[in-house]
Scaffold this active site. Structure first.
Site, PDB file in Angstrom:
ATOM      1  N   LYS A   1       0.816  -1.212   0.000  1.00 17.16           N
ATOM      2  CA  LYS A   1       0.000   0.000   0.000  1.00 17.16           C
ATOM      3  C   LYS A   1       0.855   1.271   0.000  1.00 17.16           C
ATOM      4  CE  LYS A   1      -4.062  -2.198   0.802  1.00 17.16           C
ATOM      5  NZ  LYS A   1      -3.766  -3.612   1.081  1.00 17.16           N
TER       6      LYS A   1
HETATM    7  C1  LIG Z   1      -4.478  -4.801   0.725  1.00 15.95           C
HETATM    8  C2  LIG Z   1      -3.726  -6.071   0.767  1.00 15.95           C
HETATM    9  C3  LIG Z   1      -4.011  -7.134  -0.111  1.00 15.95           C
HETATM   10  C4  LIG Z   1      -5.159  -7.068  -1.100  1.00 15.95           C
HETATM   11  O1  LIG Z   1      -4.957  -6.085  -2.095  1.00 15.95           O
HETATM   12  P1  LIG Z   1      -6.198  -5.569  -2.963  1.00 15.95           P
HETATM   13  O2  LIG Z   1      -5.658  -4.469  -3.797  1.00 15.95           O
HETATM   14  O3  LIG Z   1      -7.209  -5.077  -1.960  1.00 15.95           O
HETATM   15  O4  LIG Z   1      -6.709  -6.724  -3.741  1.00 15.95           O
HETATM   16  C5  LIG Z   1      -3.219  -8.261  -0.072  1.00 15.95           C
HETATM   17  N1  LIG Z   1      -2.195  -8.358   0.816  1.00 15.95           N
HETATM   18  C6  LIG Z   1      -1.907  -7.370   1.682  1.00 15.95           C
HETATM   19  C7  LIG Z   1      -0.782  -7.555   2.629  1.00 15.95           C
HETATM   20  C8  LIG Z   1      -2.650  -6.186   1.691  1.00 15.95           C
HETATM   21  O5  LIG Z   1      -2.346  -5.206   2.548  1.00 15.95           O
END
Ligand SMILES: *Cc1c(COP(=O)(O)O)cnc(C)c1O
Length: 461
Positions: free
Chosen positions: A112
């Site tokens: 993120k």
């Molecule tokens: C947010 C997240 C996901 C999922 O990603 P999306 O874009 O919501 O599909 C998978 N793994 C981790 C560690 C995350 O923080």
């Protein structure tokens, strides 16, 4: 570039307004009206460039109406300067034809940070230029919230409120949200699941009085700028494995469908991606939908990969919009049906989805076993989300190189990693004092009026 809503009834916007708005006013998600194509030569020319240089080349056509190239290059440089690895998104080899793309070297140890650090820079620049202030609200299963708070803490022009499901995030995730002391950031522990948090955020956007009064902005992956920043690492990874001369496949641990949809955009831009594999945990609604065409919501079953515990996967709407050839009223109809339990994807659209996406699921036991096995074979300690990816990817290996996205650092989920391996992964030195810092937690009920009142009062304080 012009951005349109997936539901076809909201104003058409440029990039800056799309970014500052978040959710479209018809309840839809903004998407570029047309995805720019790169030539074979353009992609070949990315070889050997730094992550930041690739980022500017890939994103420039999408953001050109908001930032000139020199300004944008400066924002990109600042966004990634705090990462703990020079390559930003290094690629590791797991097996002869299987690679791991490590996306956890940012300040909060999950992928993120790639989008959020850049969005923080872009918001700051745009709001200063316009002399505006905004209130950011976000829902998180743990990682979006910590990344958003880290990106926006202390910024003058924004107040940030993050809703997370009380008791359902890891201690590291919670502490990354509750220990920053800046008065403009607020972590709200909601009684409920992630889907409840996300639903209340959407309710706030659909309450136009509140939305306009507080100048609401969103940084969930409903914000197209989030998805855009994630397109870049599909390019850097594929080019280092031989694209555009060779095809590459990707497996993406998926929850809200933002990360894998970024891969879809990369493919539309011309990156030769053979398979894009959606990897789900036991909350496998996306895998079932791609298999049967039925999208039916049920109960969330908490798992050891909590950032993927989801029933309403927002960005799937963007993929549906492409699969339905941009038919906004068809999407509005499906989303209305979703409110009463689910919908059936048309045959034509299902076929279009399957041309782009494959899928698989990993049970809890398979996820743990993948952590154990990957450590034994390659000395790589996986977080449980990345392990879901590796488990599903191994069922899709072929002659094309496969890249699995490692979405978080194992130290963010130490309990699951320790249970599978006996090793408790330590936090990187730069955040080793996380458990010594004081926390600030605000509890809130799953009630729109309560949440809005709390936000009004905090902004007035
Ligand atoms: C947010 C997240 C996901 C999922 O990603 P999306 O874009 O919501 O599909 C998978 N793994 C981790 C560690 C995350 O923080």
């Amino acid at each position: 570039m012009r951005y349109i809503s997936t539901r076809g009834q909201a104003p058409v916007l440029g990039f800056e307004d799309t970014m500052l708005t978040g959710l479209a006013r018809d309840g839809g998600l903004y998407v570029p009206e047309e995805v720019p194509a790169l030539s074979h030569g353009d992609i070949a020319a990315l070889a050997g460039l730094s992550y930041e240089e690739v980022a500017v080349r890939i994103m420039a056509p999408f953001v050109a109406d908001a930032f000139d190239e020199a300004t944008f290059a400066d924002l990109v440089a600042k966004a990634y300067a705090g990462f703990g690895h020079d390559a930003r998104a290094p690629l590791k080899q797991l097996a002869p034809n299987h690679f791991l793309l490590e996306l956890f070297h940012g300040p909060t140890l999950a992928f993120k940070d790639f989008a959020m650090q850049l969005i923080g820079q872009m918001f700051q620049h745009s709001l200063a230029k316009r002399g505006q202030k905004v209130t950011i609200v976000g829902a998180t299963s743990g990682d979006t919230g910590s990344a958003a708070i880290e990106a926006f803490r202390g910024l003058e022009a924004v107040d940030v409120f993050i809703l997370y499901p009380h008791g359902r995030v890891s201690d590291v995730q919670r502490r990354q949200m509750t220990t920053p002391s800046e008065s403009n950031v607020h972590a709200l522990a909601l009684t409920g699941h992630f889907d409840d948090c996300q639903a209340r955020v959407k309710d706030m956007f659909n309450d136009f009085d509140f939305r306009d009064r507080v100048a609401l902005a969103g940084v969930n992956s409903i914000n197209f700028a989030r998805v855009l920043a994630q397109v870049v690492y599909f390019f850097t990874a594929a080019v280092s494995l031989g694209a555009p001369h060779r095809k590459v496949s990707f497996t993406v641990p998926t929850g809200n469908f933002g990360d894998i949809f970024a891969g879809h955009i990369a493919k539309r831009m011309g990156l030769p991606i053979e398979h894009l594999v959606v990897a789900t945990n036991q909350n496998d609604i996306l895998h079932r939908c791609l298999t049967t065409g039925e999208y039916r919501t049920g109960e969330v079953h908490p798992s050891i990969s909590p950032s993927m515990d989801i029933q309403v996967s927002s960005n799937f709407e963007r993929a549906l919009h492409l699969a339905y050839d941009g038919d906004g009223s068809a999407i509005a109809q499906l989303m209305a049906e979703l409110k009463t339990g689910g919908f059936t994807v048309s045959q034509g659209a299902l076929q279009a989805l399957r041309e782009v996406y494959a899928s698989g699921r990993a049970s809890e036991a398979q996820t743990s076993a993948a952590i154990t096995r990957t450590l034994a074979h390659g000395a790589e300690l996986l977080c449980p989300h990345s392990a879901v990816g590796v488990e599903v990817a191994e069922a899709h290996l072929g002659t094309t190189p496969m890249v699995t996205l490692a979405t978080a650092h194992p130290a963010k989920f130490p309990d699951a990693v320790e249970a599978a391996t006996g090793i408790r992964p330590p936090l990187p030195p730069r955040m080793a004092d996380l458990f010594d810092r004081p926390e600030r937690i605000t509890r809130v009920d799953n009630d729109l009026t309560d949440i809005e009142t709390l936000i009004d009062e905090a902004r007035a304080a």
